[in-house]
Design a protein around this motif. Structure first.
Motif, short mmCIF file in Angstrom:
data_model
loop_
_atom_site.label_atom_id
_atom_site.label_comp_id
_atom_site.label_asym_id
_atom_site.label_seq_id
_atom_site.Cartn_x
_atom_site.Cartn_y
_atom_site.Cartn_z
N ILE A 73 0.85 -1.19 0.00
CA ILE A 73 0.00 0.00 0.00
C ILE A 73 0.88 1.25 0.00
CG2 ILE A 73 -1.61 1.35 1.40
CD1 ILE A 73 -2.90 -1.30 2.25
N GLY A 74 1.97 1.20 0.79
CA GLY A 74 2.93 2.30 0.77
C GLY A 74 3.50 2.51 -0.62
N GLY A 75 3.76 1.40 -1.33
CA GLY A 75 4.27 1.49 -2.70
C GLY A 75 3.25 2.12 -3.63
N VAL A 76 1.98 1.76 -3.48
CA VAL A 76 0.91 2.35 -4.29
C VAL A 76 0.87 3.86 -4.07
CG1 VAL A 76 -1.58 2.49 -4.63
CG2 VAL A 76 -0.48 0.26 -4.39
N ILE A 77 0.95 4.27 -2.80
CA ILE A 77 0.88 5.70 -2.48
C ILE A 77 2.10 6.43 -3.04
CG2 ILE A 77 0.86 7.39 -0.60
CD1 ILE A 77 -0.64 5.25 1.07
N ASP A 78 3.29 5.84 -2.88
CA ASP A 78 4.50 6.47 -3.44
C ASP A 78 4.43 6.61 -4.95
OD1 ASP A 78 6.08 7.19 -1.28
OD2 ASP A 78 7.04 5.24 -1.10
N ASN A 79 3.78 5.65 -5.61
CA ASN A 79 3.70 5.64 -7.07
C ASN A 79 2.53 6.46 -7.62
OD1 ASN A 79 5.95 4.01 -7.25
ND2 ASN A 79 4.78 2.10 -7.38
N THR A 80 1.67 6.97 -6.74
CA THR A 80 0.51 7.75 -7.19
C THR A 80 0.94 9.13 -7.67
OG1 THR A 80 -0.98 6.60 -5.64
CG2 THR A 80 -1.69 8.76 -6.45
N ARG A 81 0.44 9.52 -8.82
CA ARG A 81 0.76 10.84 -9.38
C ARG A 81 -0.55 11.53 -9.76
NH1 ARG A 81 4.76 9.10 -7.57
NH2 ARG A 81 6.85 8.86 -8.54
N THR A 82 -0.95 12.55 -9.00
CA THR A 82 -2.15 13.32 -9.31
C THR A 82 -1.86 14.81 -9.11
OG1 THR A 82 -3.13 13.47 -7.08
CG2 THR A 82 -3.51 11.43 -8.31
N PRO A 89 -5.35 12.21 -2.03
CA PRO A 89 -6.47 11.43 -2.58
C PRO A 89 -6.75 10.17 -1.76
CG PRO A 89 -5.02 12.16 -4.35
CD PRO A 89 -4.32 12.47 -3.07
N TRP A 90 -5.71 9.48 -1.33
CA TRP A 90 -5.90 8.25 -0.54
C TRP A 90 -6.39 8.57 0.86
CZ3 TRP A 90 -6.50 4.14 -3.13
CH2 TRP A 90 -5.79 3.90 -4.30
N ASP A 132 -10.61 -2.36 7.00
CA ASP A 132 -9.21 -2.37 7.39
C ASP A 132 -8.29 -1.98 6.22
OD1 ASP A 132 -7.52 -2.89 9.70
OD2 ASP A 132 -6.68 -4.54 8.54
N SER A 133 -8.67 -2.39 5.02
CA SER A 133 -7.86 -2.05 3.84
C SER A 133 -7.83 -0.54 3.61
CB SER A 133 -8.42 -2.74 2.59
OG SER A 133 -8.37 -4.14 2.73
N PHE A 134 -9.00 0.09 3.65
CA PHE A 134 -9.05 1.53 3.40
C PHE A 134 -8.52 2.33 4.58
CE2 PHE A 134 -11.63 0.15 -0.12
CZ PHE A 134 -11.36 1.09 -1.10
N TYR A 135 -8.67 1.78 5.79
CA TYR A 135 -8.05 2.43 6.95
C TYR A 135 -6.53 2.43 6.76
CZ TYR A 135 -6.14 3.18 11.57
OH TYR A 135 -5.39 3.65 12.62
N SER A 136 -5.97 1.37 6.19
CA SER A 136 -4.53 1.29 5.95
C SER A 136 -4.09 2.38 4.98
CB SER A 136 -4.16 -0.09 5.40
OG SER A 136 -4.37 -1.10 6.35
N PHE A 137 -4.86 2.59 3.92
CA PHE A 137 -4.52 3.67 2.98
C PHE A 137 -4.54 5.02 3.69
CE2 PHE A 137 -5.37 0.67 -0.51
CZ PHE A 137 -4.39 1.06 -1.40
N LYS A 138 -5.54 5.24 4.53
CA LYS A 138 -5.65 6.50 5.27
C LYS A 138 -4.50 6.65 6.27
CE LYS A 138 -8.80 9.01 8.39
NZ LYS A 138 -8.15 8.92 9.69
N GLY A 377 20.00 4.89 -2.73
CA GLY A 377 20.10 5.82 -3.85
C GLY A 377 18.77 6.38 -4.31
N THR A 378 17.65 5.95 -3.69
CA THR A 378 16.34 6.50 -4.05
C THR A 378 15.51 6.66 -2.79
OG1 THR A 378 14.38 6.24 -5.47
CG2 THR A 378 15.25 4.26 -4.44
N ARG A 379 14.53 7.57 -2.86
CA ARG A 379 13.74 7.94 -1.68
C ARG A 379 12.39 7.21 -1.71
NH1 ARG A 379 14.03 12.25 1.81
NH2 ARG A 379 12.09 12.98 2.75
N ASN A 380 12.02 6.61 -0.57
CA ASN A 380 10.74 5.90 -0.46
C ASN A 380 10.05 6.31 0.83
OD1 ASN A 380 12.90 3.65 -1.68
ND2 ASN A 380 10.99 3.83 -2.83
N GLU A 381 9.22 7.34 0.74
CA GLU A 381 8.59 7.90 1.94
C GLU A 381 7.48 7.00 2.48
OE1 GLU A 381 9.29 12.66 1.03
OE2 GLU A 381 7.45 11.67 0.34
N SER A 382 6.50 6.70 1.64
CA SER A 382 5.34 5.93 2.13
C SER A 382 5.69 4.49 2.45
CB SER A 382 4.21 5.97 1.09
OG SER A 382 3.69 7.27 0.97
N VAL A 383 6.60 3.90 1.66
CA VAL A 383 7.02 2.52 1.95
C VAL A 383 7.67 2.46 3.32
CG1 VAL A 383 8.60 0.68 1.29
CG2 VAL A 383 7.24 1.83 -0.46
N THR A 384 8.56 3.43 3.61
CA THR A 384 9.24 3.45 4.91
C THR A 384 8.29 3.76 6.05
OG1 THR A 384 11.27 4.19 3.81
CG2 THR A 384 11.16 4.47 6.20
#
Length: 471
Positions: A73-82, A89-90, A132-138, A377-384
């Protein structure tokens, strides 16, 4: 002008944390009380105990399975572009769906809980999975914003402190209002008298919490602004198969995760069983409101002290010292018995350091974003940052199981009274509430002491090195 914008951001983030933790406290702690005291109260004690066990097991299994998806889910959020960014949005969608789900589970599904229990379990599982799934996104979206609001440790500390201030008021505020709100709606919808609680009263309470959670998320969406800088722009889309590699390569994040999980698990078990202590040992549910007032006041003081303490003794001493004070609270609890004054002092010693330890862990996890960025070498905010909510949910899931079985083993279910609790039941209750959490907390402190090296000074060095590389 800049100060007024900062104040607006701090206030918006704090209100979001307020609603978020009010929701979490309701779901992780008080939903089990609804299950054990209102949902299954038929004359068949065997049926009641069996259904409580089934619901508890369903919740634990679902949360454990879904928790494995949190980094994804963290990966989905990091990859979201809006045009609104990747977090907001999440945060909006997650708050709407999870609030509706919370309201639904605080019902008997039209009588199915007792008339058709197995159908109830199937429908409950479906709703709980969605909730629980949508609470995780939030959850992940909200806390992942912290490193995106600033890369400076000092400013992060301010955001983290004000967020914890809001979340403390939200979580402890539930303790203050839960009994009055449930009783109020019980009178309105069920026509009851006195302090009688009904299913309709609990449903009214769930509606209030769901609304507060949504409004808090909306305030965060409208009132905060994500910072743009060279370090944050060093972000690439992460492949799902690489999500767990990102976490696994961050050794400081992994060791802190283990320590914090044991700490959080211990805290949630004791905190969740506290209302049972008041109901079945002290025999005074009404006095539990005092706990809410006490912990809310102590939480405000504790959180307010965090920036000063960080400047004086740093996060490491706060984390370890906080656990020592909480252990002293446990020891006092063991001798408190039915003395309300001693119990409240023990509650104070147990709760006061909790927000401080939480903030020390949160800020270290937040700083591990740059630590991981330097290594990979790359930044991962939501995953971390997904790791911290994952740990709290995992702790909550296991704690729900412990609470459910503790209530059954101690005989604290249905219409049981303090006089019905046997000496054996009391001993088992003390084992679940005190002895097991104390042992886990000691292990958590030892792991942190031996393995965590990511201090404030170390993080400052990392940021300077990243800035030098990116130039």
């Amino acid at each position: 002008m800049k100060n007024s914008k900062d104040i607006k951001q701090y206030a918006s983030y704090a209100f979001g944390a307020f609603g978020h933790d009010a929701f979490y406290a309701t779901l992780s702690t008080y939903f089990m009380i609804f299950i054990t005291s209102q949902l299954f109260v038929t004359k068949d004690a065997g049926f009641n105990a069996k259904m409580i066990g089934y619901v508890t097991t369903v919740m634990v299994v679902i949360r454990i399975v879904e928790i494995a998806f949190d980094p994804l889910i963290g990966g989905v959020i990091d990859n979201t572009r809006t045009r609104w960014g990747n977090f907001k949005p999440w945060l909006l969608v997650g708050s709407i769906v999870s609030s509706i789900g919370l309201i639904i589970i605080f019902t008997d599904f039209g009588g199915l809980a007792t008339n058709s229990p197995y159908l109830y379990l199937i429908l409950f599982a479906i709703v709980y999975i969605i909730l629980d799934s949508f609470y995780s996104f939030k959850d992940i979206s909200f806390w992942s914003m912290l490193p995106a609001l600033s890369v400076e440790s000092e400013k992060r500390t301010k955001f983290g402190t004000i967020a914890r201030f809001g979340s403390t008021l939200g979580a402890q505020g539930v303790i203050i209002v839960i009994v009055p709100i449930v009783v109020f709606f019980s009178k309105i919808f069920s026509g009851t008298q006195g302090n009688t609680q009904t299913k309709a009263g609990w449903l009214g309470f769930a509606v209030v919490i769901g609304l507060v959670s949504f409004l808090g998320a909306l305030a965060t969406i409208l009132g905060t602004k994500i910072e743009k800088n060279a370090i944050r722009e060093n972000t690439e889309k992460v492949r799902f198969r690489d999500v767990f590699k990102v976490i696994g390569k961050n050794d400081q994040l992994m060791w802190l995760s283990l320590s914090y999980f044991l700490f959080a698990f211990s805290y949630v078990i004791t905190n969740s069983l506290l209302i049972y202590y008041f109901n079945y040992i002290l025999g005074s549910a009404a006095a539990f409101t005092i706990v809410g007032v006490l912990t809310a006041v102590l939480g405000i003081i504790s959180v307010s002290l965090f920036p000063t303490l960080v400047a004086l003794v740093h996060r490491r001493a706060i984390y370890l010292g906080g656990i020592v004070v909480m252990l002293l609270g446990y020891i006092l609890f063991l001798f408190a018995g039915t003395n309300l004054i001693v119990v409240l002092i023990a509650v104070g010693l147990f709760f006061f350091p909790y927000p401080l330890v939480f903030l020390a862990a949160l800020m270290t996890i937040t700083d591990s974003v740059e630590y991981g960025q330097l290594k990979s070498g790359t930044r991962n905010e939501s995953v971390t940052l997904a790791v911290r909510p994952l740990l709290d949910k995992l702790a909550g899931a296991f704690a729900n199981g412990v609470v459910g079985f503790a209530a059954i083993h101690a005989g604290m279910t249905g219409s049981a009274k303090p006089s019905d609790i046997t000496s054996s039941g009391l001993w088992q209750f003390r084992m679940y509430m005190f002895f097991i959490p104390m042992a886990l907390m000691v292990v958590a402190a030892l792991i942190f002491m031996a393995r965590i090296k990511l201090s404030e000074a170390k993080h400052e060095e990392i940021v300077k090195e990243l800035q030098k590389k990116l130039k």
